[in-house]
Design an enzyme around this catalytic site. Structure first.
Site: not given
Ligand code: RIB
Length: 303
Positions: A139, A217, A245
């Site tokens: 990102e 998984g 995440d």
């Molecule tokens: O992976 C989830 C995240 O993707 C969110 O918190 C959003 O901000 C995007 O970046």
């Protein structure tokens, strides 16, 4: 516990809850609107920190209320934010998220995340010296990710790249990555082969690619090419935003000589994360994770 350096995005998540996703052109009445801290970089930093890692973050926010709020929130989690820069020319990144029946759809407007430059990374070189493991995502600009890989290699630090959102990656970058952590769709984009070929892809890169597969998984190939499967932990999901995440942040926190163990702990942390609203809402502490694992009794497979 590891010292984790996270280089990545910081977003404010603007979340609406609806009973169903709107079709193109359709207007629906939603149930609720809330804001949550998010961004893949910030989420992974918080996940690692809650599990007990020391965490430093390199990122960029705008000179606005979201930027101030998100930086203060990261600091409140105990994350070192000395390398989070304020870019006066950009607004803080936002993600418009629709949540329905625990599933989500997300549109990210990167804003200041795309102002995070290779120079910002170079300016934080000391943070690479001090880290045990470095983790980044996609990102932020690709050239910045490439600078992260060069510095991680220069300082002999393992680099985890969570290739989300996925784009085809240059071979020079992949060679510097210690572990790639795509889901199966991201793996198919990275490798330009169909999703069905994931077993061959994992076997071709033993110990270098760990693939997440939602409720199935995580999978990776051991050094002899044999596939290792870590089943998921079944829980009642409220909001799956940030599960990947949490998995990645936990993987960095538990990074060491035993990838199978790190994958198990990361899967358990990812499962817990979906039990509350918001990307970071359900991320467990190390105590919560231990309690969950102690109480865990797998449901026997049918048949
Ligand atoms: O992976 C989830 C995240 O993707 C969110 O918190 C959003 O901000 C995007 O970046």
């Amino acid at each position: 516990m590891n010292r984790v350096l996270v280089v990545g995005s910081i977003n404010m998540d603007l979340v609406v809850e609806t009973e169903k996703f709107p079709a193109p052109g359709e207007t629906l009445l939603g149930q609720r609107f809330r804001t949550f801290p998010g961004g893949k970089g910030a989420n992974q930093a918080v996940a690692a920190r809650r599990l007990g890692a020391q965490v430093a973050m390199i990122g960029c926010v705008g000179a606005d209320a979201f930027g101030r709020e998100l930086t203060a929130q990261l600091e409140g989690e105990g994350i070192d934010v000395r390398h989070v820069r304020v870019d006066v020319a950009s607004s803080t990144g936002v993600a418009a998220i629709t949540v329905s029946q625990a599933e989500n759809s997300i549109v990210v407007v990167p804003g200041a995340n795309h102002a995070l430059s290779p120079d910002d990374v170079l300016a934080a070189e000391q943070a690479f010296r001090e880290a045990d493991v470095v983790i980044t995502q996609l990102e932020i600009p690709l050239e910045t990710v490439e600078a992260v890989a060069v510095l991680a290699e220069r300082h002999g630090k393992p680099l985890i790249l969570n290739p989300a959102p996925a784009i085809p990656l240059p071979a020079t970058l992949c060679e510097r990555v210690t572990l790639l952590t795509p889901n199966e769709h991201e793996l198919s984009i990275l490798s330009s082969v169909s999703c069905d070929a994931w077993r061959d892809q994992l076997a071709a890169h033993p110990g270098r690619v760990l693939m997440t597969r939602g409720s199935d998984g995580a999978w990776f190939a051991g050094s002899d090419g044999t596939l290792h499967h870590q089943p998921s932990f079944k829980v009642d999901a409220v909001d799956t935003t940030g599960a990947g995440d949490t998995f990645n942040g936990a993987l960095a926190a538990f990074w060491g000589s035993d990838l199978a163990l790190a994958a198990r702990l990361a899967c358990a942390a990812g499962a817990l994360s979906v039990t509350r609203a918001g990307a970071q809402g359900g991320m467990p502490t190390d105590e919560e994770l231990q309690r969950f694992l102690e109480a865990w009794r797998p449901v026997p497979e049918a048949g």
